[in-house]
Design a protein around this motif. Structure first.
Motif, PDB file in Angstrom:
ATOM      1  N   PHE A  86     -12.157   3.718  56.998  1.00 47.09           N
ATOM      2  CA  PHE A  86     -12.012   4.027  58.413  1.00 47.09           C
ATOM      3  C   PHE A  86     -11.808   2.749  59.217  1.00 47.09           C
ATOM      4  N   PHE A  87     -10.894   2.811  60.191  1.00 51.13           N
ATOM      5  CA  PHE A  87     -10.571   1.639  61.003  1.00 51.13           C
ATOM      6  C   PHE A  87     -10.944   1.854  62.465  1.00 51.13           C
ATOM      7  N   GLU A  88     -11.132   0.738  63.150  1.00 48.97           N
ATOM      8  CA  GLU A  88     -11.566   0.697  64.545  1.00 48.97           C
ATOM      9  C   GLU A  88     -10.626   1.427  65.500  1.00 48.97           C
ATOM     10  N   ASP A  89      -9.350   1.494  65.159  1.00 44.82           N
ATOM     11  CA  ASP A  89      -8.374   2.118  66.059  1.00 44.82           C
ATOM     12  C   ASP A  89      -8.313   3.646  65.922  1.00 44.82           C
ATOM     13  N   GLY A  90      -9.192   4.223  65.081  1.00 44.87           N
ATOM     14  CA  GLY A  90      -9.210   5.672  64.903  1.00 44.87           C
ATOM     15  C   GLY A  90      -8.323   6.161  63.770  1.00 44.87           C
ATOM     16  N   THR A  91      -7.797   5.246  62.955  1.00 44.33           N
ATOM     17  CA  THR A  91      -7.002   5.635  61.789  1.00 44.33           C
ATOM     18  C   THR A  91      -7.841   5.466  60.526  1.00 44.33           C
ATOM     19  N   PHE A  92      -7.365   6.049  59.442  1.00 43.09           N
ATOM     20  CA  PHE A  92      -8.018   5.867  58.152  1.00 43.09           C
ATOM     21  C   PHE A  92      -6.970   5.898  57.048  1.00 43.09           C
ATOM     22  N   GLU A  93      -7.363   5.363  55.910  1.00 45.80           N
ATOM     23  CA  GLU A  93      -6.599   5.490  54.669  1.00 45.80           C
ATOM     24  C   GLU A  93      -7.492   6.240  53.694  1.00 45.80           C
ATOM     25  N   SER A  94      -6.866   6.962  52.771  1.00 43.82           N
ATOM     26  CA  SER A  94      -7.632   7.671  51.757  1.00 43.82           C
ATOM     27  C   SER A  94      -6.903   7.553  50.427  1.00 43.82           C
ATOM     28  N   GLY A  95      -7.647   7.829  49.368  1.00 45.41           N
ATOM     29  CA  GLY A  95      -7.028   7.748  48.060  1.00 45.41           C
ATOM     30  C   GLY A  95      -7.931   8.286  46.982  1.00 45.41           C
TER      31      GLY A  95
END
Length: 174
Positions: A86-95
């Motif tokens: 999870f990132f500060e700008d409200g985005t995320f990566e998943s895998g």
């Protein structure tokens, strides 16, 4: 003591019969991955999490499904090793394991005294809504429970914090 309660609750939920939503979610994820659907999806515009007290904890490194408790052995196995960053700008990566399989926007919301984590993935089959039910004293383990009437309904997860993407060797999966 909290770890004992967590283990008991996971065992109780494991013995319950969940509906087929979790199995359907995994089948949709596999279909999306093989069809290249990840490149064509979309997600809501990200919004920074603001001052929610749970946000700094979520933005620490990688959160990984160690246990995915549902009444379907294939879904349990297929979701072990799924991760989120999870990132500060409200985005995320998943895998899954070392592979990145998605990205999107996330938000936290307090609803009726519960902390709800909303995940809007570029691959719609990987969207999720989770109630964060518990965090251990060291803040490196959480319990997430799928919200009813969503594709995560009936699922309970033990999610652990790791510095890097998980490997199969770390979890004894070959």
């Amino acid at each position: 003591m909290k770890q004992i309660l967590l283990a008991i609750s996971m065992l109780m939920l494991w013995s319950c019969t969940a509906d087929n939503n979790a199995q359907n979610q995994e089948e949709q994820q596999q279909a999306a991955s093989s069809s290249g659907e990840a490149a064509t999806g979309s997600f809501l515009p990200p919004t920074p999490p603001g001052g929610h007290p749970m946000a700094p904890l979520l933005m620490r490194d990688f959160w990984v499904f160690e246990f995915y408790v549902v009444d379907d052995a294939a879904s349990r196995a297929a979701n072990k090793g799924r991760w989120f960053r999870f990132f500060e700008d409200g985005t995320f990566e998943s895998g899954h394991w070392q592979e990145k399989t998605g990205n999107g926007s996330w938000r936290l919301q307090d609803e009726q005294g519960k902390v709800i984590l909303y995940l809007d993935n570029v691959v719609d089959a990987q969207d999720g809504q989770w109630e964060i039910q518990g965090v251990n004293k060291d803040q490196d383990t959480m319990t997430w429970v799928g919200i009813s009437k969503t594709n995560t309904a009936g699922v309970i997860c033990k999610v652990i914090n790791l510095l890097t993407r998980p490997t199969k060797a770390q979890f004894g999966v070959e």
